[in-house]
Design an enzyme around this catalytic site. Structure first.
Site, mmCIF file in Angstrom:
data_model
loop_
_atom_site.group_PDB
_atom_site.id
_atom_site.type_symbol
_atom_site.label_atom_id
_atom_site.label_comp_id
_atom_site.label_asym_id
_atom_site.label_seq_id
_atom_site.Cartn_x
_atom_site.Cartn_y
_atom_site.Cartn_z
ATOM 1 C CE LYS A 262 -3.727 2.053 2.819
ATOM 2 N NZ LYS A 262 -4.540 1.857 4.045
ATOM 3 C CB SER B 90 -7.613 3.773 3.044
ATOM 4 O OG SER B 90 -6.893 3.113 4.077
ATOM 5 C CB SER C 29 -8.379 0.885 5.822
ATOM 6 O OG SER C 29 -8.973 2.153 5.931
#
Length: 411
Positions: A55, A124, A148
């Protein structure tokens, strides 16, 4: 070989990335060079030769890190985040940086749900979940401050693992909330995320073969949570399917009235700590922050330090209370999301069923096993006692097998 696996993943990325848009950066040459070096040497660790994605909230010394924000476009860190370095030390092959929402908040990135490109993948950790779901990667790193990890795992139909809070080092990850931020990841099955978790935590009990291979019937507490009214028909039908499948070793767990306000506490803690973590961005780059993030920061600045201290005390008391639940059950079965991934890309969905567990710092695993009315993935999460990640993952493996059988029969 590591080369074969890396090439297969890169071929899949080349085919699907124009549609899914899971990555912000890729370096195929570096990945293949790393794979060749691994094939030429001794075994490096638990992740030897396994491609993974990171990420874009994690620093990487050999790839730019933008945190999903124009403020940090093309920023090049000097060192890896601790979690990234641990994966590389264990032999993993970095294929690229995956899309995150803006500074890991609610403003979406460009990634699409691989099951239906007109639907959100969640957030996210959107790119990581989508890349694993679409067969581009076997493993990917993400983070959770509200929902997330678990929510995008639910929307994309993969296994998502949020470890116990502070079990994984957060050094080199853009900080939003010290109380809530948790590093975890995604895989295609429970044993995959257990392998990743063992590397991230240093706890080899997470991959104990005996725990996964011996028949087990963990005691499951059926916990709808105080937010159950938000569940749509798909989640309700999934819940009924699961509770029937697990009825022989499960029981309903009633939520105590004194703990019904924890979701509101989580929202205040997240807003307060995010507003302060992003003070530099607020003071020097306000115009480059999205309206939703500016609103969250404003909400956080409106929370007093005294109120925050009270919220932290409430959280500590709640954690002590919840620890007692696991005397009567090994794991809790709970909703992961409102339902299927919503249509459209303007929102990443509601983390309503994740906020409380993140506040309490408990380990969670999302288990996909059926589909909703639109054909998109639906599943549920298991929650374990704090620090009992190895027991949670072993239980999740066995529970997931039961749920997959039930889902297959239902379809």
């Amino acid at each position: 070989t590591a080369v074969d696996l890396a090439r297969a993943c890169l071929d899949r990325i080349a085919e699907r990335e124009p549609h899914v848009q899971a990555f912000v950066h890729r370096d195929a040459d570096a990945a293949m060079a790393r794979a060749r070096a691994l094939d030429a040497g001794p075994l490096r660790g638990l992740l030897h030769g396994l491609p993974f994605g990171v990420k874009d909230l994690f620093d990487t010394f050999d790839a730019p890190t933008g945190y999903g924000s124009p403020i940090y476009a093309a920023q090049q860190p000097l060192a890896d985040a601790a979690a990234v370095a641990l994966c590389r030390e264990a032999g993993a092959v970095l294929l690229g940086k995956t899309v995150t929402t803006e500074l890991a908040n609610m403003h979406p990135g460009v990634t699409r749900n691989p099951h239906n490109l007109s639907h959100t993948p969640g957030g996210s950790s959107s790119g990581s979940a989508a890349a694993v779901a679409d067969g581009m990667l076997p493993l990917a790193l993400g983070t959770q401050t509200a929902g997330s990890l678990i929510r995008p795992a639910a929307f994309c139909g993969v296994v998502g693992y949020k470890p116990s809070h502070n079990r994984v080092p957060k050094a080199g990850v853009k900080s939003l909330s010290e109380t809530l931020d948790t590093v975890g990841g995604f895989g295609r099955c429970v044993r995959d995320v257990a392998l990743l978790g063992a590397v991230l935590t240093g706890d080899r009990r997470l991959t104990d073969p005996a725990a996964f291979e011996q028949p087990a019937q963990p005691r499951v507490g059926f916990c709808q949570t105080p937010e159950w009214a938000a569940a749509d028909d798909d989640t309700r039908q999934t819940w009924e399917l699961a509770t029937r499948a697990l009825a022989s070793h499960g029981a309903v767990m009633a939520w105590p009235a004194e703990l019904t306000g924890l979701m509101g506490v989580q929202k205040q803690v997240q807003a307060y700590e995010t507003a302060r973590s992003l003070t530099h961005e607020r003071l020097h780059h306000t115009a480059q922050l999205s309206a939703p993030l500016q609103s969250l920061i404003a909400d956080g600045l409106a929370v007093s330090g005294e109120a925050h201290a009270k919220n932290l005390l409430t959280t500590a008391h709640a954690r002590q209370h919840v620890a007692q639940w696991f005397k009567d059950c090994d794991v809790l079965l709970c909703p992961s999301s409102v339902g299927e991934a919503p249509a459209g890309l303007a929102s990443t969905g509601d983390p309503v069923f994740c906020r409380t567990w993140t506040l309490l710092g408990l380990p969670c695993v999302h288990l996909p096993f059926t589909r909703g009315q639109s054909g998109l993935p639906v599943g549920l999460q298991l929650v374990g006692a704090y620090g009992d990640d190895h027991r949670l993952l072993a239980a999740a493996h066995h529970v997931h097998e039961s749920l997959m059988r039930a889902g297959s029969q239902a379809s």
